[in-house]
Motif scaffolding. Sequence first.
Motif, PDB file in Angstrom:
ATOM      1  N   GLN A 148       0.819  -1.214   0.000  1.00 26.26           N
ATOM      2  CA  GLN A 148       0.000   0.000   0.000  1.00 26.26           C
ATOM      3  C   GLN A 148       0.853   1.265   0.000  1.00 26.26           C
ATOM      4  O   GLN A 148       0.382   2.351  -0.331  1.00 26.26           O
ATOM      5  CB  GLN A 148      -0.911   0.023   1.238  1.00 26.26           C
ATOM      6  CG  GLN A 148      -1.891  -1.140   1.329  1.00 26.26           C
ATOM      7  CD  GLN A 148      -2.681  -1.124   2.623  1.00 26.26           C
ATOM      8  OE1 GLN A 148      -2.685  -0.128   3.350  1.00 26.26           O
ATOM      9  NE2 GLN A 148      -3.348  -2.225   2.920  1.00 26.26           N
ATOM     10  N   ASP A 149       2.124   1.109   0.389  1.00 24.58           N
ATOM     11  CA  ASP A 149       2.995   2.270   0.521  1.00 24.58           C
ATOM     12  C   ASP A 149       3.817   2.554  -0.731  1.00 24.58           C
ATOM     13  O   ASP A 149       4.723   3.387  -0.706  1.00 24.58           O
ATOM     14  CB  ASP A 149       3.946   2.064   1.714  1.00 24.58           C
ATOM     15  CG  ASP A 149       3.190   1.788   3.005  1.00 24.58           C
ATOM     16  OD1 ASP A 149       2.255   2.548   3.303  1.00 24.58           O
ATOM     17  OD2 ASP A 149       3.533   0.813   3.690  1.00 24.58           O
ATOM     18  N   ASN A 150       3.514   1.876  -1.832  1.00 21.89           N
ATOM     19  CA  ASN A 150       4.255   2.120  -3.070  1.00 21.89           C
ATOM     20  C   ASN A 150       4.036   3.530  -3.603  1.00 21.89           C
ATOM     21  O   ASN A 150       4.908   4.112  -4.253  1.00 21.89           O
ATOM     22  CB  ASN A 150       3.853   1.098  -4.134  1.00 21.89           C
ATOM     23  CG  ASN A 150       4.396  -0.284  -3.828  1.00 21.89           C
ATOM     24  OD1 ASN A 150       5.380  -0.417  -3.110  1.00 21.89           O
ATOM     25  ND2 ASN A 150       3.756  -1.315  -4.374  1.00 21.89           N
ATOM     26  N   SER A 151       2.875   4.091  -3.315  1.00 17.32           N
ATOM     27  CA  SER A 151       2.595   5.448  -3.781  1.00 17.32           C
ATOM     28  C   SER A 151       2.943   6.503  -2.733  1.00 17.32           C
ATOM     29  O   SER A 151       2.910   7.693  -3.019  1.00 17.32           O
ATOM     30  CB  SER A 151       1.110   5.574  -4.153  1.00 17.32           C
ATOM     31  OG  SER A 151       0.294   5.250  -3.042  1.00 17.32           O
ATOM     32  N   GLY A 152       3.270   6.056  -1.532  1.00 14.64           N
ATOM     33  CA  GLY A 152       3.633   6.995  -0.462  1.00 14.64           C
ATOM     34  C   GLY A 152       3.442   6.363   0.891  1.00 14.64           C
ATOM     35  O   GLY A 152       2.389   5.769   1.160  1.00 14.64           O
ATOM     36  N   GLU A 244       9.397   1.532  -5.132  1.00 13.36           N
ATOM     37  CA  GLU A 244       8.538   2.264  -6.060  1.00 13.36           C
ATOM     38  C   GLU A 244       8.370   3.726  -5.614  1.00 13.36           C
ATOM     39  O   GLU A 244       8.424   4.650  -6.441  1.00 13.36           O
ATOM     40  CB  GLU A 244       7.160   1.594  -6.153  1.00 13.36           C
ATOM     41  CG  GLU A 244       7.143   0.290  -6.930  1.00 13.36           C
ATOM     42  CD  GLU A 244       7.788  -0.862  -6.183  1.00 13.36           C
ATOM     43  OE1 GLU A 244       8.045  -0.701  -4.970  1.00 13.36           O
ATOM     44  OE2 GLU A 244       8.054  -1.896  -6.801  1.00 13.36           O
ATOM     45  N   TYR A 245       8.202   3.948  -4.316  1.00 10.00           N
ATOM     46  CA  TYR A 245       8.058   5.316  -3.811  1.00 10.00           C
ATOM     47  C   TYR A 245       9.391   6.068  -3.927  1.00 10.00           C
ATOM     48  O   TYR A 245       9.421   7.264  -4.223  1.00 10.00           O
ATOM     49  CB  TYR A 245       7.580   5.274  -2.355  1.00 10.00           C
ATOM     50  CG  TYR A 245       7.289   6.642  -1.773  1.00 10.00           C
ATOM     51  CD1 TYR A 245       6.610   7.606  -2.505  1.00 10.00           C
ATOM     52  CD2 TYR A 245       7.681   6.959  -0.480  1.00 10.00           C
ATOM     53  CE1 TYR A 245       6.335   8.856  -1.968  1.00 10.00           C
ATOM     54  CE2 TYR A 245       7.409   8.210   0.070  1.00 10.00           C
ATOM     55  CZ  TYR A 245       6.744   9.155  -0.689  1.00 10.00           C
ATOM     56  OH  TYR A 245       6.480  10.393  -0.160  1.00 10.00           O
ATOM     57  N   LYS A 248       9.753   7.351  -7.366  1.00  9.23           N
ATOM     58  CA  LYS A 248       8.862   8.496  -7.580  1.00  9.23           C
ATOM     59  C   LYS A 248       9.493   9.783  -7.019  1.00  9.23           C
ATOM     60  O   LYS A 248       9.506  10.829  -7.687  1.00  9.23           O
ATOM     61  CB  LYS A 248       7.522   8.224  -6.901  1.00  9.23           C
ATOM     62  CG  LYS A 248       6.559   9.407  -6.933  1.00  9.23           C
ATOM     63  CD  LYS A 248       5.346   9.136  -6.062  1.00  9.23           C
ATOM     64  CE  LYS A 248       4.496  10.406  -5.916  1.00  9.23           C
ATOM     65  NZ  LYS A 248       3.381  10.223  -4.981  1.00  9.23           N
TER      66      LYS A 248
END
Length: 451
Positions: A148-152, A244-245, A248
Amino acid sequence: MKLKDLIMMALKNLNSRKLRTALTVLGVVIGATSIIVMLSIGFGFQKINTDMYKSMGDLTTLDLHTDMFWSDEQEKEASKKKKTLNDQAINEIKRIPHVIAIMPMYKASAVFTSGRFSNNGVDIVAIPADAMEKFGFKIGEGRLLNSQDNSGGVVMSFGCANENFRDDKRPYINSTGKIQALKSRIEIKQFQVQNSNNEYSGGSYFDEDGFERKSYVEKLKVVGVLEENPNDWSNYNTTYMTIEYFKKLKKASETVNGKTSALKAYSNIKVKVDDMENVDAVQKQIKDLGYNATNMYAEFLKQGNQQIVIIQAVFGAIGAISFLVAAIGITNTMIMSIYERTKEIGVMKVIGASIKDIEKLFLVEAGFIGLFGGFLGVISSLLLSALFNKLAEGFIMSEIGSANVDPKISYIPFWLILIALLFSTAIGVISGYLPARRAMKLSALEAIRSD
C-alpha cells in the motif's frame, strides 16, 4: 549376580565407610565444580557477545558489495571483472542453497522538516514492500511497510522519529515529546540519491553564499516507527520506504533541476540465510560469484569467541587437574577397600561368586562415588553460577548498557550438566578399574586365611 544386588551391595559397602567415602566424593565435587564453573564463564561471555552483536544487527544476514579487493593492484585487476549489483545478481544469489530472502536496497539522503523543527541528513533506504517482515524488523508504533505504501508511506527508525529533530531557533534542543511522527506534518526535501560509489547525485542544495537552493518538497505519510534499539547505530537516523516510492521521489526531485538519471545499480543487497551455521558456506558461494559478501557483526563475534575459547581451554585445564586428583583419590580408596575386605572377597569366591561379579561390584562402587560427586558438583556449580551472576550483573550492564543482553557471566547449558554427570561417573569407573582387577586376581584360599 543381578544388577539390583550389585547396586544394593555397593551402596551398603560405601555406607559402612562413611568418612572415607565422603572425603573421596568431596574430591570429585571439587573437580566437577571447577570444570563446570570454568567452562560456564566462557559460555557466559560467548552468550553475552552473541546477544550484544545480535542487538546490533542480524547475524544471519550478509551485506553484498561490488568490490572484492582492497589493495590498489587488486583494485585495478578487479575493475575488469567488476560485477554490478542488479537484478541479475539477485537471480544468481537466489539459486544458492540456504538463502531464504533477498533485500535489494537503494540509498539516499534527505532533510525532514516539521514546523520549526528539522532533521538534517536523514538516511533514506528503499527496499521491497515485503522485505521488512522477512528480515525481522520490529515495529514499535504503527505498522511495517507493505504494498500500500508504493505510492507513499515510510517507516522511521526510533532515533529518526524521536531524537534527531532539532528546533531551528534552538538547535541544541531536540524535539522529544514535540514531534509525533505518525501525527505531525512532516515534509521531505533535498532528496539526493547515493550511487554504488557512495556518492550523492544532484549536487549541493546550497549556493556559494550558503543560501538554500530550490528543491522538491513533499509531505510524508509516516505509517510506522521501529522499536528503539540503541545498539543499532548504523540505522540510528534512517527512514525506510518502498523502491517504487523511492523512484517516484527521485524523479520528482530531479525534475526540479531539469536533470534526470537512471538507477543503474543497487546501493547494497542484503541476503538472509536460514541458519547461522550456514552463513560461512553461503558467503563463500557468493564470493565465488564475484561479489563481496560480509557480515561485520558476525566476524567480530567469531573473533571474540575464538579468544574466549582459548581462555576457556586454559581454565578447563586447571579444572581438569582437580579431576585428576579426584581420580587418584578414588583409586586409593578402592585399593584400601580391597585390603580391608580381602577375607570378604575370598568368602564371596568360595560361595560361588564369579570373578566378573567381583569386578563389577568394585566398578559399581567406584562409579557411585563419581556419580555422587558429579551430582553434588552440579548443584554447587549452579549455586556459584547464580552468585557470580548476581554480583556481576550491575557491572556488565554498566559496561554494555543494553536491555537486549542477558548479563550473565556464567551460563550452564543443560547438556553441560548431563556431560558432567556422565564424565564424573566415567572417571569413577576408570579409576576403579585397576583395583577391581586386583580384587579379581586374589586367591580365594589365601584371602580366607588372611587376617
